[in-house]
Design an enzyme around this catalytic site. Structure first.
Site, short mmCIF file in Angstrom:
data_model
loop_
_atom_site.label_atom_id
_atom_site.label_comp_id
_atom_site.label_asym_id
_atom_site.label_seq_id
_atom_site.Cartn_x
_atom_site.Cartn_y
_atom_site.Cartn_z
N GLU A 136 0.84 -1.21 0.00
CA GLU A 136 0.00 0.00 0.00
C GLU A 136 0.87 1.26 0.00
OE1 GLU A 136 -2.94 -0.38 -0.85
OE2 GLU A 136 -2.99 -2.53 -0.48
N HIS A 166 1.88 2.14 -3.40
CA HIS A 166 0.89 2.98 -4.09
C HIS A 166 1.06 4.46 -3.72
CE1 HIS A 166 -1.18 -0.17 -6.15
NE2 HIS A 166 -1.63 -0.77 -5.07
N HIS A 199 1.84 7.53 -6.30
CA HIS A 199 1.05 8.76 -6.30
C HIS A 199 1.97 9.99 -6.19
CE1 HIS A 199 -2.57 11.08 -5.74
NE2 HIS A 199 -2.04 11.65 -4.67
ZN ZN Z 1 -2.43 -2.60 -4.84
#
Ligand code: ZN
Length: 229
Positions: free
Chosen positions: A102, A105, A109
Protein backbone atom coordinates in the site's frame (compact mmCIF):
# COMPACT_ATOMS: atom_id res chain seq x y z
CA UNK A 1 -32.86 -11.96 -27.11
CA UNK A 2 -33.03 -15.53 -25.88
CA UNK A 3 -30.09 -16.41 -28.10
CA UNK A 4 -28.00 -14.06 -25.99
CA UNK A 5 -28.61 -16.06 -22.82
CA UNK A 6 -28.62 -19.62 -24.19
CA UNK A 7 -25.49 -19.42 -26.21
CA UNK A 8 -22.18 -21.31 -26.21
CA UNK A 9 -20.27 -18.03 -25.83
CA UNK A 10 -21.51 -18.02 -22.25
CA UNK A 11 -18.73 -20.57 -21.68
CA UNK A 12 -16.23 -17.69 -22.01
CA UNK A 13 -17.91 -15.90 -19.10
CA UNK A 14 -17.92 -19.09 -17.03
CA UNK A 15 -14.20 -19.61 -17.67
CA UNK A 16 -13.58 -16.01 -16.57
CA UNK A 17 -15.61 -16.55 -13.38
CA UNK A 18 -13.81 -19.81 -12.67
CA UNK A 19 -10.28 -18.36 -12.96
CA UNK A 20 -11.34 -15.45 -10.75
CA UNK A 21 -12.64 -17.84 -8.08
CA UNK A 22 -9.43 -19.91 -8.21
CA UNK A 23 -7.21 -16.80 -7.96
CA UNK A 24 -9.25 -15.50 -5.03
CA UNK A 25 -9.12 -18.85 -3.16
CA UNK A 26 -5.37 -18.95 -3.83
CA UNK A 27 -4.68 -15.48 -2.39
CA UNK A 28 -6.79 -16.27 0.69
CA UNK A 29 -4.92 -19.54 1.30
CA UNK A 30 -1.50 -17.96 0.70
CA UNK A 31 -2.28 -15.00 2.96
CA UNK A 32 -3.53 -17.34 5.69
CA UNK A 33 -0.41 -19.50 5.44
CA UNK A 34 2.02 -16.58 5.79
CA UNK A 35 -0.13 -14.89 8.44
CA UNK A 36 1.18 -17.57 10.76
CA UNK A 37 4.83 -16.73 10.05
CA UNK A 38 5.83 -13.84 12.32
CA UNK A 39 8.59 -11.43 11.34
CA UNK A 40 11.68 -11.63 13.56
CA UNK A 41 11.78 -7.86 14.16
CA UNK A 42 8.22 -7.92 15.57
CA UNK A 43 7.15 -4.75 13.76
CA UNK A 44 3.43 -4.49 12.96
CA UNK A 45 1.94 -3.67 9.56
CA UNK A 46 1.11 -0.15 10.77
CA UNK A 47 4.66 0.40 12.09
CA UNK A 48 6.20 -0.82 8.86
CA UNK A 49 3.93 1.46 6.81
CA UNK A 50 4.86 4.40 9.05
CA UNK A 51 8.57 3.59 8.77
CA UNK A 52 8.42 3.39 4.96
CA UNK A 53 6.60 6.72 4.70
CA UNK A 54 9.11 8.40 7.02
CA UNK A 55 12.09 6.98 5.14
CA UNK A 56 10.65 8.61 2.02
CA UNK A 57 10.09 11.96 3.75
CA UNK A 58 6.30 11.62 3.51
CA UNK A 59 4.51 13.19 6.51
CA UNK A 60 1.12 14.13 5.03
CA UNK A 61 -0.17 10.54 4.73
CA UNK A 62 -1.92 8.83 7.66
CA UNK A 63 -1.94 5.11 8.43
CA UNK A 64 -5.39 3.99 9.66
CA UNK A 65 -7.23 0.80 10.55
CA UNK A 66 -10.21 -0.45 8.47
CA UNK A 67 -12.42 -3.44 9.29
CA UNK A 68 -12.50 -6.51 7.06
CA UNK A 69 -10.15 -9.00 5.51
CA UNK A 70 -7.86 -8.01 2.58
CA UNK A 71 -9.64 -4.62 2.48
CA UNK A 72 -6.30 -2.79 2.57
CA UNK A 73 -5.99 0.18 0.23
CA UNK A 74 -4.48 3.62 -0.18
CA UNK A 75 -7.01 6.40 -0.72
CA UNK A 76 -5.24 9.35 -2.42
CA UNK A 77 -8.28 11.64 -1.92
CA UNK A 78 -8.10 11.43 1.88
CA UNK A 79 -4.35 10.75 2.04
CA UNK A 80 -4.93 7.65 4.16
CA UNK A 81 -3.30 4.22 3.98
CA UNK A 82 -6.05 1.93 5.27
CA UNK A 83 -4.84 -1.35 6.72
CA UNK A 84 -7.24 -4.19 7.56
CA UNK A 85 -7.72 -6.24 10.75
CA UNK A 86 -5.21 -8.89 9.74
CA UNK A 87 -2.55 -6.36 8.68
CA UNK A 88 -2.68 -3.27 10.93
CA UNK A 89 -1.50 -4.80 14.19
CA UNK A 90 -0.10 -8.08 12.86
CA UNK A 91 3.63 -8.81 12.75
CA UNK A 92 3.27 -11.58 10.15
CA UNK A 93 5.31 -11.56 6.94
CA UNK A 94 1.98 -11.57 5.04
CA UNK A 95 0.81 -8.42 6.85
CA UNK A 96 4.10 -6.57 6.35
CA UNK A 97 4.07 -7.38 2.63
CA UNK A 98 0.57 -5.95 2.23
CA UNK A 99 1.36 -2.86 4.35
CA UNK A 100 4.47 -2.15 2.25
CA UNK A 101 2.48 -2.73 -0.97
CA UNK A 102 0.00 0.00 0.00
CA UNK A 103 2.95 2.34 0.66
CA UNK A 104 4.13 1.41 -2.85
CA UNK A 105 0.89 2.98 -4.09
CA UNK A 106 1.60 6.11 -2.01
CA UNK A 107 5.00 6.45 -3.72
CA UNK A 108 3.43 5.94 -7.15
CA UNK A 109 1.05 8.76 -6.30
CA UNK A 110 3.83 11.05 -5.03
CA UNK A 111 6.08 10.39 -8.05
CA UNK A 112 3.19 10.67 -10.56
CA UNK A 113 3.85 7.17 -11.88
CA UNK A 114 2.45 7.20 -15.44
CA UNK A 115 0.37 3.96 -15.45
CA UNK A 116 -1.33 5.21 -12.25
CA UNK A 117 -2.22 8.51 -13.94
CA UNK A 118 -3.62 6.65 -16.97
CA UNK A 119 -5.57 4.36 -14.65
CA UNK A 120 -7.03 7.30 -12.70
CA UNK A 121 -8.07 9.05 -15.91
CA UNK A 122 -9.96 5.91 -17.00
CA UNK A 123 -11.96 5.59 -13.76
CA UNK A 124 -15.18 7.49 -14.71
CA UNK A 125 -15.69 5.89 -18.14
CA UNK A 126 -14.52 2.47 -16.88
CA UNK A 127 -17.03 2.57 -13.99
CA UNK A 128 -19.81 3.43 -16.39
CA UNK A 129 -18.65 0.88 -18.97
CA UNK A 130 -18.37 -2.01 -16.52
CA UNK A 131 -21.86 -1.32 -15.16
CA UNK A 132 -23.80 -0.50 -18.31
CA UNK A 133 -21.64 -1.50 -21.32
CA UNK A 134 -23.02 -5.04 -21.51
CA UNK A 135 -26.63 -3.82 -21.24
CA UNK A 136 -26.08 -1.34 -24.07
CA UNK A 137 -24.73 -4.26 -26.17
CA UNK A 138 -27.74 -6.41 -25.19
CA UNK A 139 -30.11 -3.59 -26.20
CA UNK A 140 -28.27 -3.11 -29.50
CA UNK A 141 -28.49 -6.85 -30.26
CA UNK A 142 -32.13 -7.12 -29.16
CA UNK A 143 -33.25 -4.25 -31.37
CA UNK A 144 -30.77 -5.18 -34.14
CA UNK A 145 -29.26 -1.68 -34.01
CA UNK A 146 -25.57 -2.11 -34.73
CA UNK A 147 -24.45 1.45 -33.82
CA UNK A 148 -25.84 0.92 -30.30
CA UNK A 149 -24.08 -2.45 -30.04
CA UNK A 150 -20.83 -0.76 -31.07
CA UNK A 151 -21.22 2.00 -28.47
CA UNK A 152 -21.76 -0.69 -25.82
CA UNK A 153 -18.65 -2.53 -26.94
CA UNK A 154 -16.57 0.66 -26.72
CA UNK A 155 -17.92 1.36 -23.23
CA UNK A 156 -17.07 -2.15 -22.10
CA UNK A 157 -13.63 -1.84 -23.73
CA UNK A 158 -12.89 1.10 -21.43
CA UNK A 159 -13.55 -1.18 -18.46
CA UNK A 160 -11.21 -3.79 -19.99
CA UNK A 161 -8.50 -1.16 -20.56
CA UNK A 162 -8.80 -0.15 -16.90
CA UNK A 163 -8.31 -3.75 -15.75
CA UNK A 164 -5.26 -4.12 -18.01
CA UNK A 165 -3.56 -0.88 -16.91
CA UNK A 166 -4.18 -1.96 -13.30
CA UNK A 167 -1.64 -4.78 -13.84
CA UNK A 168 1.55 -2.64 -14.15
CA UNK A 169 0.29 -0.46 -11.27
CA UNK A 170 -0.14 -3.46 -8.95
CA UNK A 171 3.08 -5.20 -10.01
CA UNK A 172 5.09 -2.00 -9.55
CA UNK A 173 3.63 -1.39 -6.06
CA UNK A 174 4.69 -4.91 -5.02
CA UNK A 175 8.15 -4.52 -6.58
CA UNK A 176 8.68 -1.27 -4.64
CA UNK A 177 7.30 -2.88 -1.46
CA UNK A 178 9.70 -5.84 -1.48
CA UNK A 179 12.71 -3.66 -2.30
CA UNK A 180 11.91 -1.24 0.56
CA UNK A 181 11.25 -3.99 3.11
CA UNK A 182 14.70 -5.36 2.46
CA UNK A 183 16.65 -2.15 1.80
CA UNK A 184 15.32 -0.41 4.93
CA UNK A 185 16.15 -3.45 7.06
CA UNK A 186 12.51 -3.98 8.00
CA UNK A 187 12.76 -7.66 7.07
CA UNK A 188 15.31 -10.37 6.40
CA UNK A 189 15.67 -11.67 2.83
CA UNK A 190 14.14 -15.06 3.77
CA UNK A 191 11.11 -13.18 5.12
CA UNK A 192 10.88 -11.05 1.97
CA UNK A 193 10.67 -14.28 -0.02
CA UNK A 194 7.51 -15.22 1.92
CA UNK A 195 6.03 -11.72 1.41
CA UNK A 196 6.79 -12.07 -2.30
CA UNK A 197 4.58 -15.16 -2.44
CA UNK A 198 1.68 -13.33 -0.80
CA UNK A 199 2.00 -10.32 -3.13
CA UNK A 200 2.41 -12.66 -6.13
CA UNK A 201 -0.86 -14.41 -5.25
CA UNK A 202 -2.54 -11.00 -4.90
CA UNK A 203 -1.23 -9.98 -8.33
CA UNK A 204 -2.74 -13.12 -9.85
CA UNK A 205 -6.23 -11.96 -8.79
CA UNK A 206 -5.73 -8.84 -10.93
CA UNK A 207 -4.48 -10.97 -13.84
CA UNK A 208 -7.58 -13.18 -13.47
CA UNK A 209 -9.90 -10.16 -13.39
CA UNK A 210 -8.27 -8.74 -16.53
CA UNK A 211 -8.47 -12.12 -18.30
CA UNK A 212 -12.15 -12.47 -17.34
CA UNK A 213 -12.99 -9.07 -18.79
CA UNK A 214 -11.04 -9.81 -22.00
CA UNK A 215 -13.05 -13.06 -22.36
CA UNK A 216 -16.28 -11.14 -21.83
CA UNK A 217 -15.23 -8.61 -24.49
CA UNK A 218 -14.38 -11.45 -26.91
CA UNK A 219 -17.83 -12.87 -26.31
CA UNK A 220 -19.55 -9.54 -27.04
CA UNK A 221 -17.57 -9.21 -30.29
CA UNK A 222 -18.54 -12.75 -31.34
CA UNK A 223 -22.22 -11.99 -30.67
CA UNK A 224 -22.06 -8.75 -32.67
CA UNK A 225 -20.32 -10.37 -35.63
CA UNK A 226 -22.79 -13.24 -35.64
CA UNK A 227 -25.64 -10.72 -35.80
CA UNK A 228 -23.96 -9.17 -38.83
CA UNK A 229 -23.84 -12.45 -40.82
ZN1 ZN B 1 -2.43 -2.60 -4.84
Amino acid sequence: MYGYYYDWTYILVLIGALISIIASANVNATFKKYSRQMSARRLTGAEVAQAILERNGIYDIQVCHVPGNLTDHFDPRTGIVNLSDSVYSSTSVAALGVAAHECGHVLQHKTEYLPLKIRSSLVPVANFGSRFGIWVVVAGLAFAMEPITTVGIWLFSAAVAFQIVTLPVELDASRRALAMLEDYGLMGSDETRASRKVLGAAALTYVAAAAASVLQLARLLILRNRRRD
